[in-house]
Write a protein that holds these residues in place. Structure first.
Motif, PDB file in Angstrom:
ATOM      1  N   GLU A   1      22.205  12.868  51.180  1.00  0.00           N
ATOM      2  CA  GLU A   1      20.951  13.534  50.771  1.00  0.00           C
ATOM      3  C   GLU A   1      20.457  13.107  49.398  1.00  0.00           C
ATOM      4  OE1 GLU A   1      19.164  15.961  52.469  1.00  0.00           O
ATOM      5  OE2 GLU A   1      20.495  15.759  54.197  1.00  0.00           O
ATOM      6  N   VAL A   2      21.381  12.784  48.512  1.00  0.00           N
ATOM      7  CA  VAL A   2      20.981  12.480  47.133  1.00  0.00           C
ATOM      8  C   VAL A   2      21.465  11.092  46.753  1.00  0.00           C
ATOM      9  CG1 VAL A   2      20.897  14.874  46.358  1.00  0.00           C
ATOM     10  CG2 VAL A   2      23.052  13.633  46.222  1.00  0.00           C
ATOM     11  N   SER A   3      20.721  10.466  45.839  1.00  0.00           N
ATOM     12  CA  SER A   3      21.117   9.108  45.448  1.00  0.00           C
ATOM     13  C   SER A   3      20.792   8.880  43.978  1.00  0.00           C
ATOM     14  CB  SER A   3      20.353   8.101  46.308  1.00  0.00           C
ATOM     15  OG  SER A   3      18.967   8.327  46.145  1.00  0.00           O
ATOM     16  N   GLY A   4      21.096   7.684  43.512  1.00  0.00           N
ATOM     17  CA  GLY A   4      20.784   7.314  42.131  1.00  0.00           C
ATOM     18  C   GLY A   4      21.549   8.153  41.122  1.00  0.00           C
ATOM     19  N   ASP A   5      21.024   8.216  39.899  1.00  0.00           N
ATOM     20  CA  ASP A   5      21.700   8.965  38.828  1.00  0.00           C
ATOM     21  C   ASP A   5      21.737  10.458  39.137  1.00  0.00           C
ATOM     22  OD1 ASP A   5      22.370   6.834  37.092  1.00  0.00           O
ATOM     23  OD2 ASP A   5      20.279   6.699  36.450  1.00  0.00           O
ATOM     24  N   PHE A   6      20.668  10.957  39.742  1.00  0.00           N
ATOM     25  CA  PHE A   6      20.642  12.374  40.124  1.00  0.00           C
ATOM     26  C   PHE A   6      21.783  12.660  41.100  1.00  0.00           C
ATOM     27  CE2 PHE A   6      19.151  15.622  43.253  1.00  0.00           C
ATOM     28  CZ  PHE A   6      19.152  16.718  42.404  1.00  0.00           C
ATOM     29  N   GLY A   7      21.946  11.772  42.064  1.00  0.00           N
ATOM     30  CA  GLY A   7      23.017  11.922  43.044  1.00  0.00           C
ATOM     31  C   GLY A   7      24.386  11.926  42.396  1.00  0.00           C
ATOM     32  N   LYS A   8      24.582  11.003  41.455  1.00  0.00           N
ATOM     33  CA  LYS A   8      25.879  10.930  40.750  1.00  0.00           C
ATOM     34  C   LYS A   8      26.192  12.242  40.040  1.00  0.00           C
ATOM     35  CE  LYS A   8      25.695   6.056  39.646  1.00  0.00           C
ATOM     36  NZ  LYS A   8      24.881   5.287  38.685  1.00  0.00           N
ATOM     37  N   ALA A   9      25.181  12.777  39.375  1.00  0.00           N
ATOM     38  CA  ALA A   9      25.380  14.010  38.607  1.00  0.00           C
ATOM     39  C   ALA A   9      25.653  15.198  39.532  1.00  0.00           C
ATOM     40  CB  ALA A   9      24.156  14.285  37.727  1.00  0.00           C
ATOM     41  N   ILE A  10      24.891  15.305  40.597  1.00  0.00           N
ATOM     42  CA  ILE A  10      25.066  16.412  41.557  1.00  0.00           C
ATOM     43  C   ILE A  10      26.458  16.351  42.179  1.00  0.00           C
ATOM     44  CG2 ILE A  10      24.423  17.026  43.942  1.00  0.00           C
ATOM     45  CD1 ILE A  10      22.645  18.532  42.155  1.00  0.00           C
ATOM     46  N   LEU A  11      26.898  15.141  42.538  1.00  0.00           N
ATOM     47  CA  LEU A  11      28.226  14.991  43.153  1.00  0.00           C
ATOM     48  C   LEU A  11      29.341  15.380  42.185  1.00  0.00           C
ATOM     49  CD1 LEU A  11      27.576  11.766  45.218  1.00  0.00           C
ATOM     50  CD2 LEU A  11      28.345  13.944  46.157  1.00  0.00           C
ATOM     51  N   LEU A  12      29.161  15.023  40.914  1.00  0.00           N
ATOM     52  CA  LEU A  12      30.162  15.420  39.916  1.00  0.00           C
ATOM     53  C   LEU A  12      30.259  16.943  39.842  1.00  0.00           C
ATOM     54  CD1 LEU A  12      29.882  13.246  36.663  1.00  0.00           C
ATOM     55  CD2 LEU A  12      31.886  13.582  38.102  1.00  0.00           C
ATOM     56  N   LEU A  13      29.110  17.610  39.828  1.00  0.00           N
ATOM     57  CA  LEU A  13      29.110  19.073  39.766  1.00  0.00           C
ATOM     58  C   LEU A  13      29.724  19.679  41.024  1.00  0.00           C
ATOM     59  CD1 LEU A  13      25.533  19.780  38.328  1.00  0.00           C
ATOM     60  CD2 LEU A  13      27.691  19.888  37.076  1.00  0.00           C
TER      61      LEU A  13
END
Length: 340
Positions: free
Chosen positions: A164-176
């Motif tokens: 569902e999410v990608s790029g830097d936003f995706g990286k940050a969301i996955l970390l959280l």
């Protein structure tokens, strides 16, 4: 409104840290002291099975029992009637009021999981919901909602987020979503200064922005450490970290990092602002209103009310009263718990 987050020192000094408060301490929804599960089940059955639903009984019980008491009610209800309590609530009520009661009857973890599933359903993703939930929950809450999520979807939250999410936003969301934020409570001022410097050099100080540095620090460091880092940042750059993020980033990543910074400074103020925005202007965003009131009712509603009053010079109770009516409004006012 932006100036609310400008006065960092006063927020940091005054803000109760919801990240560390235990359920029930600062909430308006508390455990009932002389709780009698069979009495509650009998009253709820009468309210649901009688001619016409007695909404007042439903509201009263669901806003005056702790989450664990409501789970006991649900189990006893099913044993007695061979029916699922939440399904009976759905069959008997409608619309926003139904959504509100159902959310009150479910566990916080199940609510968060259901809201995330809904946010990712169909075409497009409601990133605002992902941001609100993942930026404001503790590791423990994230672990619990992830377990509930896997149980419903048979996939892990991170597996589904990756599609569902990608790029830097995706990286940050996955970390959280991994719920791996450092939980130490001691703060090393030198390390906080180093992080503040690293953020300054990754953003304001250079041409272009090194997003990965922001993501790593804001998604992994402990809340007390980040508070100190935010204060140090202001000393180094003369600007608040929030202002710098707003200048350096855009889109969903900006929204997410700003939400993290706000929750670090004051989770109650973050949610007071969310509630205000859900009711201001024409039309009401009932989904957000329901989600925030239910998810914070047992945790920090008293602090949210205090922040709301401070920020908007009006009490949350009055704001709700003038914005929503009927059973839905009555139930929200019960969760709010009183006028300030």
């Amino acid at each position: 409104m932006a100036d609310l987050w400008e006065d960092l020192q006063s927020i940091a000094n005054a803000a109760p840290v919801s990240f560390t408060s235990a359920a029930g301490e600062r909430g308006t929804i508390k455990a009932k002291s002389d709780f009698n599960v069979s009495e509650d089940v009998a009253a709820l059955r009468k309210a649901i099975e009688g001619i016409g639903t007695t909404e007042k009984t439903l509201i009263d019980i669901l806003t005056h029992r702790s989450s664990s008491q409501k789970q006991a009610i649900s189990r006893a209800y099913e044993e007695t009637t061979k029916r699922i309590f939440v399904n009976d609530l759905k069959g008997d009520t409608r619309g926003d009021f139904e959504n509100l009661l159902v959310a009150l009857a479910r566990t916080p973890a199940l609510n968060d999981a259901k809201w995330l599933i809904k946010a990712m359903k169909g075409a497009g993703t409601d990133t605002n919901v992902l941001i609100e939930i993942l930026a404001s929950r503790t590791n423990k809450q994230i672990k619990e909602l992830s377990a509930a999520y896997s149980e419903i979807t048979k996939k892990t939250l991170t597996q589904n987020l990756k599609t569902e999410v990608s790029g830097d936003f995706g990286k940050a969301i996955l970390l959280l979503a991994e719920g791996a934020r450092d939980e130490s409570t001691s703060v090393n001022a030198d390390k906080a200064r180093e992080d503040a410097k690293a953020l300054y050099q990754a953003g304001e100080k250079r041409l272009g922005t090194d997003e990965s540095k922001f993501i790593e620090i804001l998604c992994k460091r402990s809340i007390p450490h980040l508070r100190q880092t935010i204060l140090e940042y202001k000393n180094i750059s003369g600007k608040t970290l929030q202002k710098s993020i707003e200048k350096e980033m855009s889109g969903k990543l900006e929204d997410l990092l700003v939400a993290i910074v706000k929750c670090v400074m004051s989770t109650p103020a973050y949610f007071a602002e969310k509630l205000y925005k859900s009711m201001k202007g024409a039309g009401t965003d009932e989904k957000t209103l329901t989600r925030v009131m239910v998810s914070r009712g047992e945790l920090d509603m008293l602090d949210i009310r205090a922040e709301f009053k401070k920020l908007y010079k009006n009490s949350l109770y009055k704001e709700i009263s003038s914005d929503v009516s009927g059973d839905y409004g009555d139930c929200l006012k019960m969760i709010c718990g009183g006028d300030d």
